[in-house]
Design a protein around this motif. Structure first.
Motif: not given
Length: 378
Positions: A225-228, A263-264, A268-270, A371-373
């Motif tokens: 949810e934080a990612w969304l 992808t989410a 989010q795991a990253q 960074p986020l890939r």
């Protein structure tokens, strides 16, 4: 009829394996750090999920303010409406988190309606009943023009049957990966739109619950949810859902939704991994600073909160360390005397921020972005 789960592509399978690896790694990593630190991280992740999911629906409360509200703070500068929505969603989310290891758990129509009452009961009215299926049509309007229905949910007469089918599907044994099943649960529920209001948050919460029931990692680390809730991701979330059509049409390939969801999960795991690493370094560096300055080392949790969130309140420090009010006040006054912290505000609304003697190295670590890939770009 529900949406059929699509066949995963080789790229989907690769991303899924990578997500599983990161989640398993995180599980082991959390076993080797102080429990106070892990407890604080869990509270942050819960607050972040609540703040983000509510923000998608237009209720804007920062993560740090949600944390304070969850800690029982009353003097938080938010509207009564936002306070009520935060409290309702937090109670439902907290309950969902307790269900991850219930042995005789089963989904049911009554259970889903009870969750909806927890979320929307404070808004219950004859026109928008809480804890009951909607009594008429419902539309999702176009964000650019409220006079346009971007999506029209199934006829009200179809809702009981579709929800019974969804409950049976949720309870049935499955060979599908739980992360994929969770994404499909979200898509099916938000497409049926069984309630007059609160469907988006209910669908995101159901996804979190399905993941939590897998039991790989603590429920607080499961939610996307934080990612969304990040602005660009929220826009894409609406776009992906919108491309399934303006009416309920489950006889279609929803591979795009699975790719979006994977992808989410991956990003989010990253994000959680990066926060764990950064938070752990902040904790260790702060502990070293306290040892070198001959200060009480238990204040590490208070200084950690200041570095990571920008502030700490006495009640949160008191709860984190299991202190009396007098002990917590004495510790914080000592940090103020040393110029490590500065008080902001008066009496009940007071919080503490970094003072001139706060270790600069700790703040540098806390403020360094990661960074986020894109997992599919590889």
């Amino acid at each position: 009829m529900l949406f059929p789960t699509p066949q995963l592509s080789p790229a989907d399978e690769t991303v899924l394996v990578d997500v599983d690896r990161m989640r398993e790694s995180l599980r082991y990593e959390l076993q080797s750090v102080p429990m106070v630190w892990v407890g604080g991280l869990r509270k942050f992740l819960t607050a972040d999920a609540v703040a983000a999911s509510n923000s998608i629906e237009g209720f804007k409360v920062s993560t740090i303010d949600v944390e304070d509200l969850l800690a029982g703070e009353r003097d938080v500068d938010v509207s009564e409406e936002n306070r009520a929505e935060t409290g309702a969603y937090a109670r439902m989310m907290t309950y969902i988190q307790t269900l991850h290891d219930v042995e005789d758990f089963r989904y049911s129509v009554g259970f889903l309606n009870a969750l909806h009452w927890m979320l929307q009961g404070h808004r219950h009215s004859p026109r928008k009943p809480a804890g009951q299926w909607r009594r008429g049509p419902v539309y999702v309007t176009d964000p650019r023009d409220s006079s346009i229905a971007a999506y029209t949910a199934p006829d009200v007469e179809l809702v009981p049957g579709l929800m019974a089918e969804l409950v049976d599907w949720l309870n049935a044994p499955s060979t599908t990966h739980p992360l994929v099943s969770a994404a499909m649960a979200h898509l099916n529920l938000v497409s049926i739109h069984p309630w007059a209001d609160g469907n988006g948050r209910m669908s995101r919460s159901l996804q979190t619950l399905v993941i939590a029931r897998e039991g790989v990692i603590a429920p607080e680390f499961c939610s996307i949810e934080a990612w969304l809730g990040r602005p660009g991701n929220t826009w894409e979330y609406y776009q992906v859902l919108g491309r399934r059509g303006s009416v309920y049409r489950p006889d279609q390939d929803v591979s795009e939704w699975i790719r979006f969801s994977l992808t989410a999960y991956h990003q989010q795991a990253q994000t959680v991994h990066a926060r764990v690493a950064r938070s752990r370094r902040v904790w260790d560096e702060t502990a070293n600073f306290l040892r070198s300055s001959d200060a009480d080392e238990r204040t590490v949790s208070a200084l950690h909160d200041v570095a990571m969130a920008g502030r700490v309140r006495r009640t949160r420090y008191e709860q984190a360390e299991g202190l009396s009010t007098q002990q917590a006040q004495r510790d914080l006054r000592d940090m103020v005397r040393r110029d490590v912290l500065v008080p902001v505000g008066r009496t009940r609304a007071r919080y503490y921020a970094a003072g001139p003697a706060f270790p600069e190295r700790v703040l540098e670590i806390a403020r360094t972005p990661a960074p986020l890939r894109d997992p599919y770009a590889d």
